[in-house]
Design a protein around this motif. Structure first.
Motif, PDB file in Angstrom:
ATOM      1  N   ASP A  38       0.917  -1.123   0.004  1.00 52.74           N
ATOM      2  CA  ASP A  38       0.004   0.032   0.122  1.00 52.74           C
ATOM      3  C   ASP A  38       0.857   1.288   0.090  1.00 52.74           C
ATOM      4  O   ASP A  38       1.639   1.733   0.967  1.00 52.74           O
ATOM      5  CB  ASP A  38      -0.952   0.011   1.395  1.00 52.74           C
ATOM      6  CG  ASP A  38      -1.866   1.198   1.238  1.00 52.74           C
ATOM      7  OD1 ASP A  38      -1.931   2.122   0.265  1.00 52.74           O
ATOM      8  OD2 ASP A  38      -2.705   1.158   2.109  1.00 52.74           O
ATOM      9  N   LEU A  39       0.843   1.860  -0.955  1.00 48.95           N
ATOM     10  CA  LEU A  39       1.565   3.054  -1.308  1.00 48.95           C
ATOM     11  C   LEU A  39       1.250   4.332  -0.460  1.00 48.95           C
ATOM     12  O   LEU A  39       1.956   5.449  -0.367  1.00 48.95           O
ATOM     13  CB  LEU A  39       1.800   3.454  -2.846  1.00 48.95           C
ATOM     14  CG  LEU A  39       2.765   2.316  -3.335  1.00 48.95           C
ATOM     15  CD1 LEU A  39       2.766   2.817  -5.039  1.00 48.95           C
ATOM     16  CD2 LEU A  39       4.154   2.114  -3.124  1.00 48.95           C
ATOM     17  N   ASP A  40       0.142   4.215   0.178  1.00 49.14           N
ATOM     18  CA  ASP A  40      -0.377   5.200   1.012  1.00 49.14           C
ATOM     19  C   ASP A  40       0.583   5.041   2.490  1.00 49.14           C
ATOM     20  O   ASP A  40       0.557   5.991   3.234  1.00 49.14           O
ATOM     21  CB  ASP A  40      -1.716   5.362   1.315  1.00 49.14           C
ATOM     22  CG  ASP A  40      -2.716   6.250   0.599  1.00 49.14           C
ATOM     23  OD1 ASP A  40      -2.110   7.087  -0.054  1.00 49.14           O
ATOM     24  OD2 ASP A  40      -3.838   6.077   0.366  1.00 49.14           O
ATOM     25  N   ARG A  41       0.972   4.163   2.713  1.00 46.46           N
ATOM     26  CA  ARG A  41       1.978   3.824   3.892  1.00 46.46           C
ATOM     27  C   ARG A  41       3.136   4.363   3.554  1.00 46.46           C
ATOM     28  O   ARG A  41       3.853   3.895   2.613  1.00 46.46           O
ATOM     29  CB  ARG A  41       2.051   2.270   4.161  1.00 46.46           C
ATOM     30  CG  ARG A  41       0.557   1.724   4.609  1.00 46.46           C
ATOM     31  CD  ARG A  41       0.870   0.286   5.678  1.00 46.46           C
ATOM     32  NE  ARG A  41       1.279  -0.696   4.729  1.00 46.46           N
ATOM     33  CZ  ARG A  41       0.422  -1.765   4.219  1.00 46.46           C
ATOM     34  NH1 ARG A  41      -0.908  -1.769   4.570  1.00 46.46           N
ATOM     35  NH2 ARG A  41       1.077  -2.584   3.704  1.00 46.46           N
ATOM     36  N   ALA A  42       3.861   4.856   4.597  1.00 46.33           N
ATOM     37  CA  ALA A  42       5.049   5.550   4.203  1.00 46.33           C
ATOM     38  C   ALA A  42       6.227   4.530   3.959  1.00 46.33           C
ATOM     39  O   ALA A  42       7.124   4.818   3.211  1.00 46.33           O
ATOM     40  CB  ALA A  42       5.606   6.571   5.496  1.00 46.33           C
ATOM     41  N   ASP A  44       6.088   1.552   3.152  1.00 47.87           N
ATOM     42  CA  ASP A  44       5.996   0.846   1.523  1.00 47.87           C
ATOM     43  C   ASP A  44       6.476   1.759   0.520  1.00 47.87           C
ATOM     44  O   ASP A  44       7.018   1.454  -0.430  1.00 47.87           O
ATOM     45  CB  ASP A  44       4.504   0.452   1.327  1.00 47.87           C
ATOM     46  CG  ASP A  44       3.838  -0.717   2.092  1.00 47.87           C
ATOM     47  OD1 ASP A  44       4.608  -1.092   3.072  1.00 47.87           O
ATOM     48  OD2 ASP A  44       3.124  -1.417   1.725  1.00 47.87           O
ATOM     49  N   ARG A  45       5.899   3.118   0.715  1.00 48.83           N
ATOM     50  CA  ARG A  45       6.529   3.931  -0.424  1.00 48.83           C
ATOM     51  C   ARG A  45       7.852   4.175  -0.151  1.00 48.83           C
ATOM     52  O   ARG A  45       8.621   4.434  -1.622  1.00 48.83           O
ATOM     53  CB  ARG A  45       5.692   5.436  -0.141  1.00 48.83           C
ATOM     54  CG  ARG A  45       5.634   6.145  -1.204  1.00 48.83           C
ATOM     55  CD  ARG A  45       4.849   7.385  -1.219  1.00 48.83           C
ATOM     56  NE  ARG A  45       4.869   8.215   0.130  1.00 48.83           N
ATOM     57  CZ  ARG A  45       4.086   8.235   0.912  1.00 48.83           C
ATOM     58  NH1 ARG A  45       2.988   7.260   1.079  1.00 48.83           N
ATOM     59  NH2 ARG A  45       4.319   9.092   2.061  1.00 48.83           N
ATOM     60  N   ALA A  46       8.701   4.051   0.842  1.00 44.47           N
ATOM     61  CA  ALA A  46       9.735   4.392   0.911  1.00 44.47           C
ATOM     62  C   ALA A  46      10.889   3.167   0.336  1.00 44.47           C
ATOM     63  O   ALA A  46      11.650   3.351  -0.401  1.00 44.47           O
ATOM     64  CB  ALA A  46      10.503   4.443   2.267  1.00 44.47           C
ATOM     65  N   ALA A  47      10.187   2.011   0.487  1.00 42.38           N
ATOM     66  CA  ALA A  47      10.729   0.658  -0.168  1.00 42.38           C
ATOM     67  C   ALA A  47      10.630   0.635  -1.414  1.00 42.38           C
ATOM     68  O   ALA A  47      11.519   0.533  -2.174  1.00 42.38           O
ATOM     69  CB  ALA A  47      10.073  -0.264   0.339  1.00 42.38           C
ATOM     70  N   ALA A  48       9.536   1.232  -2.124  1.00 45.81           N
ATOM     71  CA  ALA A  48       9.423   1.287  -3.620  1.00 45.81           C
ATOM     72  C   ALA A  48      10.301   2.159  -4.228  1.00 45.81           C
ATOM     73  O   ALA A  48      10.804   2.275  -5.504  1.00 45.81           O
ATOM     74  CB  ALA A  48       7.821   1.733  -4.003  1.00 45.81           C
ATOM     75  N   LEU A  49      10.487   3.405  -3.596  1.00 44.94           N
ATOM     76  CA  LEU A  49      11.393   4.600  -4.263  1.00 44.94           C
ATOM     77  C   LEU A  49      13.003   3.918  -4.044  1.00 44.94           C
ATOM     78  O   LEU A  49      13.693   4.329  -5.034  1.00 44.94           O
ATOM     79  CB  LEU A  49      11.263   5.710  -3.432  1.00 44.94           C
ATOM     80  CG  LEU A  49       9.839   6.539  -3.407  1.00 44.94           C
ATOM     81  CD1 LEU A  49       9.801   7.523  -2.407  1.00 44.94           C
ATOM     82  CD2 LEU A  49       9.760   7.053  -4.865  1.00 44.94           C
ATOM     83  N   ALA A  50      13.221   3.116  -2.904  1.00 45.29           N
ATOM     84  CA  ALA A  50      14.429   2.640  -2.696  1.00 45.29           C
ATOM     85  C   ALA A  50      15.063   1.630  -3.953  1.00 45.29           C
ATOM     86  O   ALA A  50      16.192   1.464  -4.338  1.00 45.29           O
ATOM     87  CB  ALA A  50      14.791   2.364  -1.277  1.00 45.29           C
ATOM     88  N   ASP A  51      13.750   0.743  -4.053  1.00 40.91           N
ATOM     89  CA  ASP A  51      14.241  -0.499  -4.869  1.00 40.91           C
ATOM     90  C   ASP A  51      13.026  -0.926  -5.588  1.00 40.91           C
ATOM     91  O   ASP A  51      12.530  -1.820  -5.167  1.00 40.91           O
ATOM     92  CB  ASP A  51      14.895  -1.602  -3.969  1.00 40.91           C
ATOM     93  CG  ASP A  51      15.225  -2.896  -4.720  1.00 40.91           C
ATOM     94  OD1 ASP A  51      15.291  -2.955  -6.121  1.00 40.91           O
ATOM     95  OD2 ASP A  51      15.094  -3.760  -4.216  1.00 40.91           O
ATOM     96  N   PRO A  52      12.765  -0.159  -6.748  1.00 39.03           N
ATOM     97  CA  PRO A  52      11.435  -0.620  -7.355  1.00 39.03           C
ATOM     98  C   PRO A  52      11.509  -1.778  -7.933  1.00 39.03           C
ATOM     99  O   PRO A  52      10.400  -2.645  -7.993  1.00 39.03           O
ATOM    100  CB  PRO A  52      11.389   0.561  -8.560  1.00 39.03           C
ATOM    101  CG  PRO A  52      12.763   1.355  -8.560  1.00 39.03           C
ATOM    102  CD  PRO A  52      13.419   1.064  -7.184  1.00 39.03           C
TER     103      PRO A  52
END
Length: 406
Positions: A38-42, A44-52
């Motif tokens: 869930d990219l509304d969770r900080a 999860d969003r940080a993980a997506a930005l760090a390693d898509p």
């Protein structure tokens, strides 16, 4: 939804916030092995930005909520599904029209199917069949419907809308608080992802102004003096409000009928409850002389038709008609064969021949392609007004069953 996952690599559920996307995902993914992010969770969003690439790596169905929070993930998803083209790899949700976003790469042509999810329809709220579009194209003027829905009930439906959270609040003041917070949150959070909006106060004023002009022709130029903003800025704001599913533009319809028709779109709110709240009206005030019942009911009908288009068997384009002679039809439904159903909306409980003026013009110009002209009104009975012309209760929209329904 299950059919899309069975033959398409990526499926996107796109629609307004709190319209039920996450609930639908849980139902669809419930009997599947699936991971969920869930990219509304900080975190999860940080993980997506760090390693898509690592973030989207999954051997099972991967559900990613609010994909618009990091649209660059689409590039990683594209690489993954190109390497492993099995269907049903990714199920995404988004509260903004993804490819309307400035930052969104056009990464998934031919790989993704989008399913549009609207707030609840009246049929979903009442457990009714919601089959009007298929029925009217199948039966034309032979369609009949009798109704016990009163004008007061129609007004109550308009101000309630279909957002799940709002439909559970019987106290009008609590529902008002929900709508106020909902719109403000959209402006504070979602609009900022789409466009660099510097003047939020003017954007909030624009939303109220659009609600007051609901179901009318909207051009950016007509709003300049009222807002004190430039035409390009207003056009950009309008696009942003449409991208976050707050409003919908209904395009003008024309088929080279020998008279010039307007291309200016009509604007309706995706949820009628929000529109009613923005003009500070309740069900009782709607019914008073001079109240905005007419335009809000038309907006309500157009949004109900838009919902129904997402599941009808007929593949339909929705538009409106207005020509230089000022003949108007509120809704024009045209299927892929060029057959047309015209719909007018009247808040009155009685109908007269003049209410069919635009529909008769459309019938004359279309000939055999004109299937039926329907005036939806707040009365109780279906009444004939000439060949292919009928008055019919508004509740036919959700109480009539599709002829193909099991």
């Amino acid at each position: 939804m299950n059919a899309a996952l069975a033959d398409t690599r990526v499926v996107l559920i796109s629609g307004a916030r709190q319209a039920g996307k996450s609930t639908l995902v849980r139902i669809v993914a419930g009997d599947r092995l699936a991971e969920r992010r869930d990219l509304d969770r900080a975190q999860d969003r940080a993980a997506a930005l760090a390693d898509p690439i690592g973030f989207v790596d999954s051997s099972e169905l991967l559900v990613i909520d609010e994909i618009q929070r990091d649209p660059e993930l689409l590039l990683a998803i594209k690489a993954a599904v190109d390497e492993d083209p099995r269907p049903g790899r990714y199920l995404l949700t988004g509260s903004s029209r993804l490819f309307g976003m400035v930052a969104a790469p056009d990464a998934l042509p031919g790989r993704m199917e989008t399913v549009e999810l609207w707030p609840f329809s009246q049929g979903e709220l009442d457990g009714e069949p919601d089959g009007f579009i298929d029925a009217v194209f199948a039966l034309g003027p032979d369609l009949r419907h009798e109704s016990q829905v009163t004008r007061a009930d129609y007004a109550a439906r308009v101000v309630r809308g279909g957002l799940p959270e709002a439909t559970t609040r019987d106290d009008p003041r609590r529902r008002q608080r929900f709508f106020d917070a909902y719109v403000q949150a959209l402006i504070d959070r979602d609009v900022q992802q789409l466009s660099e909006i510097q003047r939020k106060a003017e954007l909030r004023k624009l939303v109220r102004l659009l609600a007051a002009r609901s179901a009318t022709l909207i051009a950016a130029g007509s709003l300049e003096s009222a807002l004190g903003l430039s035409r390009p800025t207003i056009a950009r704001y309008l696009r942003a409000l449409e991208e976050i599913f707050l409003v919908k533009r209904i395009p003008g319809w024309s088929r080279n009928l020998g008279t010039r028709a307007t291309a200016t779109p009509k604007l309706v709110f995706v949820d009628s409850g929000i529109a009613a709240n923005e003009v500070a009206t309740d069900a009782r005030a709607l019914l008073r002389p001079g109240g905005p019942f007419g335009p809000l009911l038309e907006s309500f009908v157009l949004s109900e038709l838009s919902r129904q288009l997402t599941w009808s068997q007929q593949l339909i384009d929705l538009s409106h008609y207005r020509d230089q002679a000022k003949y108007e039809v509120d809704a024009v439904l045209e299927n892929r064969s060029g057959q047309v159903v015209g719909i007018e909306v009247k808040a009155a409980s009685t109908v007269g021949p003049d209410d069919f003026r635009g529909l008769r013009r459309l019938a004359e110009r279309l000939g055999d392609d004109f299937i039926a002209g329907i005036v939806l009104y707040t009365g109780a009975s279906t009444l004939p007004f000439g060949p292919k012309l009928r008055a019919m209760p508004v509740s036919a929209l959700w109480q009539v069953a599709s002829p193909t329904a099991n």
